[in-house]
Design a protein around this motif. Structure first.
Motif, mmCIF file in Angstrom:
data_model
loop_
_atom_site.group_PDB
_atom_site.id
_atom_site.type_symbol
_atom_site.label_atom_id
_atom_site.label_comp_id
_atom_site.label_asym_id
_atom_site.label_seq_id
_atom_site.Cartn_x
_atom_site.Cartn_y
_atom_site.Cartn_z
ATOM 1 N N GLU A 42 0.746 -0.988 -0.003
ATOM 2 C CA GLU A 42 -0.019 -0.064 -0.027
ATOM 3 C C GLU A 42 0.895 0.936 0.092
ATOM 4 O O GLU A 42 0.496 2.180 -0.646
ATOM 5 N N GLU A 43 1.662 1.290 0.827
ATOM 6 C CA GLU A 43 2.653 2.422 0.877
ATOM 7 C C GLU A 43 3.577 2.605 -0.575
ATOM 8 O O GLU A 43 3.523 3.732 -1.137
ATOM 9 N N ALA B 152 1.048 4.215 -3.322
ATOM 10 C CA ALA B 152 1.005 5.493 -3.044
ATOM 11 C C ALA B 152 1.883 6.384 -3.935
ATOM 12 O O ALA B 152 3.089 6.033 -4.114
ATOM 13 N N VAL C 3 3.215 11.835 -2.746
ATOM 14 C CA VAL C 3 2.307 11.843 -1.694
ATOM 15 C C VAL C 3 3.081 11.403 -0.573
ATOM 16 O O VAL C 3 3.200 11.994 0.710
ATOM 17 N N GLN C 4 3.875 10.251 -1.003
ATOM 18 C CA GLN C 4 4.678 9.823 0.268
ATOM 19 C C GLN C 4 5.754 10.688 0.634
ATOM 20 O O GLN C 4 6.112 10.983 2.015
ATOM 21 N N ALA D 254 -8.146 10.050 -5.019
ATOM 22 C CA ALA D 254 -6.915 9.258 -4.894
ATOM 23 C C ALA D 254 -6.077 9.700 -3.557
ATOM 24 O O ALA D 254 -5.565 8.760 -2.834
ATOM 25 N N ALA D 255 -5.570 10.873 -3.896
ATOM 26 C CA ALA D 255 -4.599 11.538 -2.977
ATOM 27 C C ALA D 255 -5.077 11.723 -1.724
ATOM 28 O O ALA D 255 -4.419 11.399 -0.562
ATOM 29 N N GLU E 146 -7.262 9.856 -0.160
ATOM 30 C CA GLU E 146 -7.340 8.545 0.475
ATOM 31 C C GLU E 146 -6.087 7.910 0.809
ATOM 32 O O GLU E 146 -5.773 7.520 1.980
ATOM 33 N N SER E 147 -4.988 8.330 0.016
ATOM 34 C CA SER E 147 -3.564 7.770 0.325
ATOM 35 C C SER E 147 -3.175 8.676 1.591
ATOM 36 O O SER E 147 -2.305 8.212 2.505
ATOM 37 N N ARG F 86 -4.504 7.556 4.721
ATOM 38 C CA ARG F 86 -4.044 6.181 5.187
ATOM 39 C C ARG F 86 -2.630 6.110 5.542
ATOM 40 O O ARG F 86 -2.499 5.349 6.349
ATOM 41 N N LEU F 87 -1.805 7.036 5.044
ATOM 42 C CA LEU F 87 -0.455 7.356 5.548
ATOM 43 C C LEU F 87 -0.205 7.858 6.913
ATOM 44 O O LEU F 87 0.787 8.130 7.303
#
Length: 481
Positions: A91-92, A95, A99-100, A128-129, A131-132, A135-136
Motif C-alpha cells: 500500500e505504501e 501511493a 504523496v509519500q 485518490a491522493a 485517500e492515500s 491512510r499514510l
C-alpha cells in the motif's frame, strides 16, 4: 540430525498444491526481509528460529506422518504476519511518490508550513491522493500543527484538513476522532481570532457537520455560538459557510433547543428580508423551517414582534417562488401547532397575502396558502375535531372560561378574515390582469360567508388559477357583502 543450513534452505516454502496432498517448492524470500529466512528456518528445522532441531526416531518407510497441530498453528500465525507486513508495504509503495514525500515532510516536522501547503494542494482535486494521505497518517500531524502560534501555519493546516475531508467520510471521521474539533474551537475562542483563521474554521465546521454522526457532537460543543457570531458579523463566504453549517446542525432535533437558546431565530428573520444579501434569504428560511419543528422554535417565532409581518412580506415575492414556499411552510406549522398564532397572523394582514398566493403562487405555494386559510377560517376544528362534541350545546352557562376565551378569539379571527376578503379581492383581481366586469360569483360568496361565520362548513378552500378566472367569468365583486 545436523543443523539446518541457511544457505541451502533460505529460499523455499512448502505449499499445499490444490489440497491433493502433494507439495512443491516456492521462492519466497525477498532481499529486504530477514523475517522470511526465520520463517523457512522454523518450517524446515521444525522449531524455534535458528535452533537445533530435536532428535527424532526414524519412521518406517510408508508409515503416515504424525499430526503436528502446534506446528500448523505456528505456521499459520507466521504466514499471517508476513502477509500483513507485505500488504502494508505494498500500500505504501502504491501511493504516488509525491504523496509519500509530503507525508514524510510532515513527519520530520521541518518547514511545516510548506509541508501543510503541499498536502493542501495534493488533496484539493485528487480523491485518490486524499485517500492515500489519510491512510499514510497525514491527519494527526496536521491536527498537531493547530497548536502552533504561527497563524499562517494554522491556516494552511486548516485548509489541508478541509481538503482531505472532501467527499471522504473516513477522513472526516479521522479528523474528528483526532481531536481537531476541540483545537479548532480553541483557536477562535470568543470571537477574537484573526479573520483568516475564523474563516477556515467555519469552512471546516461546515464540512464536518455534514455526516449525521457528527451533528450531535458538534452541536454539544462551542461550535453553535461561534457559527452564530460569524453569521452576525462576518461577510461574504465565511457568513454563508456559517449559515450552511447551522442548517446542517438544525437537521438534528437534539440541536434545536441549543440553536434557539443561542438567539438564532431573530437573526434568521432579519436575514429573511435583508435586501443587501438576497442569496442568504432562502437558506435562512430553510433553517427556520427546521427550527419551527420544535416547541422551543415555535415559541421563539411567536415571541418575535415582526415575525409574521416578515413572513407576509416574503409571501409577496413573486420572483422568488422557493422563498414563498418556505415562508408558507413556516406559517402552516405555526397555524397548525400554535392556536394563538392564528389571531396574530390575521392581525398582521397576512390573509390578503395568502389569498394572492392562491392565485399567483407556485403549485406548492398555492396548496400551503389554502391550507393556512383553512386553519384561520375553521379555527381550532382542524386541530381538535372533537371540541364541538365535548362542549355543551344547549347551555351557554356550562362553558368554561377557557372555551369562552377561545370562542371570542375565533370570532375575532373570522371577522378579520371577512374584512380582508372584502377589502383585498379587488386588488388581487387587478394584479391578475382580470377584466373588471364580472358576472355573479357563487364561489367567492361562499368563501366570504364561511370567513364571516355564516357557515360552519370545514371544507378546504378552492385553489384558483389566473387561467381559470379568465376563462370562466363567474367571479363578481358586486356580490361581496
Amino acid at each position: 540430525m545436523a543443523k539446518c543450513g541457511q544457505d541451502t534452505i533460505g529460499s523455499i516454502l512448502l505449499e499445499n498444491a490444490g489440497g491433493g496432498g502433494g507439495f512443491r517448492l516456492w521462492a519466497i524470500i525477498s532481499p529486504r526481509a530477514a523475517f522470511g529466512r526465520k520463517l523457512v528456518n522454523g518450517l524446515v528445522c521444525g522449531g524455534g528460529f535458528g535452533a537445533r532441531a530435536p532428535t527424532r526416531k526414524k519412521r518406517p518407510i510408508g508409515a503416515p506422518s504424525p499430526p503436528s497441530e502446534a506446528g500448523s498453528e505456528r505456521l499459520s500465525e507466521l504466514l499471517k504476519a508476513e502477509m500483513s507486513s507485505e500488504s502494508e508495504s505494498e500500500e505504501e509503495d502504491a501511493a504516488p511518490e509525491e504523496v509519500q514525500r509530503a507525508v514524510e515532510r510532515l513527519r520530520e516536522g521541518d518547514r511545516g508550513r510548506e509541508a501543510a501547503a503541499e498536502v493542501r494542494r495534493l488533496a484539493k482535486d485528487d480523491p485518490a491522493a486524499r485517500e492515500s494521505l489519510g491512510r499514510l497518517g497525514a491527519i494527526p500531524f496536521l491536527v498537531g500543527m493547530l497548536s502552533c502560534v504561527d497563524v499562517h501555519l494554522q491556516v494552511e493546516s486548516l485548509y489541508a484538513l478541509l481538503n482531505l475531508g472532501i467527499a471522504n467520510l473516513q477522513n472526516k471521521a479521522a479528523i474528528v476522532s483526532s481531536g481537531a474539533l476541540h483545537k479548532m474551537l480553541a483557536l477562535v475562542g470568543d470571537g477574537g481570532a484573526p479573520p483568516p483563521v475564523a474563516a477556515a474554521v467555519a469552512a471546516n465546521l461546515l464540512a464536518l457537520s455534514a455526516p449525521d454522526s457528527n451533528k450531535p457532537l458538534i452541536g454539544s460543543s462551542a461550535a453553535i455560538p461561534f457559527l452564530l457570531h460569524t453569521f452576525r458579523h462576518a461577510a461574504g463566504q465565511p457568513r454563508e459557510d456559517a449559515l450552511r453549517a447551522l442548517f446542517n446542525l438544525s437537521i438534528a432535533a437534539v440541536n434545536l433547543p441549543t440553536l434557539v437558546a443561542a438567539g438564532l431565530v431573530p437573526e434568521l428573520l432579519d436575514a429573511a428580508v435583508n435586501v443587501d444579501h438576497p442569496e442568504l434569504t432562502e437558506r435562512a428560511l430553510a433553517v427556520l423551517c427546521n427550527v419551527v419543528s420544535s416547541p422551543e422554535g415555535r415559541a421563539a417565532v411567536g415571541r418575535s414582534p415582526a415575525a409574521f409581518q416578515t413572513l407576509a412580506e416574503v409571501l409577496g415575492w413573486s420572483d422568488a417562488p422557493r422563498c414563498q414556499e418556505l415562508a408558507a411552510q413556516i406559517l402552516t406549522v405555526m397555524a397548525y401547532k400554535e392556536y394563538e398564532a392564528r389571531a396574530a397572523m390575521a392581525a398582521e394582514g397576512i390573509v390578503s397575502s395568502l389569498l394572492e398566493l392562491t392565485l399567483l403562487g407556485s403549485d406548492e405555494a398555492q396548496k400551503r396558502a389554502s391550507r393556512i386559510l383553512q386553519f384561520l377560517i375553521v379555527g381550532d376544528k382542524a386541530k381538535k375535531p372533537s371540541a364541538a362534541v365535548s362542549a355543551p350545546l344547549s347551555k351557554e352557562e356550562g362553558r368554561s372560561p377557557e372555551e369562552e376565551e377561545m370562542s371570542e378569539e375565533r370570532k375575532a379571527v373570522k371577522k378579520l378574515v371577512k374584512q380582508s376578503l372584502q377589502s383585498n379581492m379587488r386588488r388581487i383581481v387587478r394584479r391578475a390582469n382580470l377584466p373588471q366586469d364580472f358576472s355573479p360569483s357563487e364561489k367567492t360568496k361562499s368563501l366570504v360567508v364561511a370567513g364571516g361565520g355564516g357557515s360552519s362548513s370545514s371544507k378546504s378552500l378552492p385553489v384558483w388559477s389566473a387561467a381559470e378566472l379568465r376563462g370562466k367569468p363567474w367571479l363578481s365583486l358586486s356580490s361581496l357583502p
